[in-house]
Design a protein around this motif. Structure first.
Motif, short mmCIF file in Angstrom:
data_model
loop_
_atom_site.label_atom_id
_atom_site.label_comp_id
_atom_site.label_asym_id
_atom_site.label_seq_id
_atom_site.Cartn_x
_atom_site.Cartn_y
_atom_site.Cartn_z
N GLN A 65 0.71 -1.16 -0.10
CA GLN A 65 0.12 -0.08 0.09
C GLN A 65 0.79 1.00 0.09
OE1 GLN A 65 -2.57 -0.53 3.49
NE2 GLN A 65 -3.42 -2.29 2.45
N GLY A 66 2.04 1.12 -0.45
CA GLY A 66 2.83 2.37 -0.84
C GLY A 66 3.66 2.58 0.66
N LYS A 67 4.12 3.64 0.93
CA LYS A 67 4.85 3.84 2.23
C LYS A 67 4.00 3.43 3.27
CE LYS A 67 7.85 7.19 4.63
NZ LYS A 67 8.53 8.33 4.48
N ARG A 68 4.30 2.63 4.27
CA ARG A 68 3.56 2.36 5.35
C ARG A 68 4.11 3.12 6.59
NH1 ARG A 68 0.53 -2.73 5.44
NH2 ARG A 68 0.87 -3.56 3.37
N ALA A 69 3.14 3.35 7.40
CA ALA A 69 3.15 4.15 8.76
C ALA A 69 3.79 2.93 9.59
CB ALA A 69 2.06 4.54 9.36
N GLY A 70 4.26 3.27 10.90
CA GLY A 70 4.80 2.37 11.72
C GLY A 70 3.46 1.86 12.46
#
Length: 83
Positions: A9-14
């Motif tokens: 999903q693209g850049k993932r959050a932490g």
């Protein structure tokens, strides 16, 4: 095009402490089992889950990836659930 796991999903959050604890519990993992999976100490995991310790984004990402590879989907809106 297929992306490597953890980048679907693209850049993932932490991951938040609450998401971490909930996802770990969904898997039936202890803090020690999660710590082993991500090469961190059990104390680090426990402190993070209690909100008593901030964690580097790279370590949060490692935790998230380990939990997702074990079968948990982490959704910011709905919280963790088994895949």
């Amino acid at each position: 095009m297929d992306r490597p796991q953890g980048q679907r999903q693209g850049k993932r959050a932490g991951i938040t402490p609450q998401q971490c604890r909930a996802a770990r519990e969904l898997l039936g993992w202890t803090p020690a089992q999660l710590a082993d999976a991500v090469a961190m100490s059990q104390a680090t995991i426990s402190l993070f889950e209690r909100g008593a310790r901030k964690m580097a984004a790279s370590n949060q990402h490692a935790i998230r990836i380990a939990l997702e590879q074990a079968g948990v989907e982490i959704d910011a809106a709905g919280g963790p659930r088994l895949a």
